[in-house]
Design a protein around this motif. Structure first.
Motif: not given
Length: 59
Positions: A23-39
């Motif tokens: 779950h933590r790995i999945s959440n981290q990937r989602i967070r990175v994806s959201i940060e990339r989309l924001d960028e």
């Protein structure tokens, strides 16, 4: 390419720990994806603003 591994769980605690890590790995990937989309969104907005400015200056 996924690197799947077979894991044998001998007790409930180990299973819960494995699920927690997944779950933590999945959440981290989602967070990175959201940060990339924001960028990407910020870059897109800047490009649109430059385009608008060039249209205003060109008219």
């Amino acid at each position: 390419m996924r690197n799947d591994k077979v894991v044998f769980i001998s007790d409930k605690w180990s299973l819960e720990r494995l699920i927690d890590v997944q779950h933590r790995i999945s959440n981290q990937r989602i967070r990175v994806s959201i940060e990339r989309l924001d960028e990407l969104n910020r870059k897109f907005e800047k490009a649109l603003a430059r385009e608008d400015d060039s249209k205003k200056n060109g008219e």
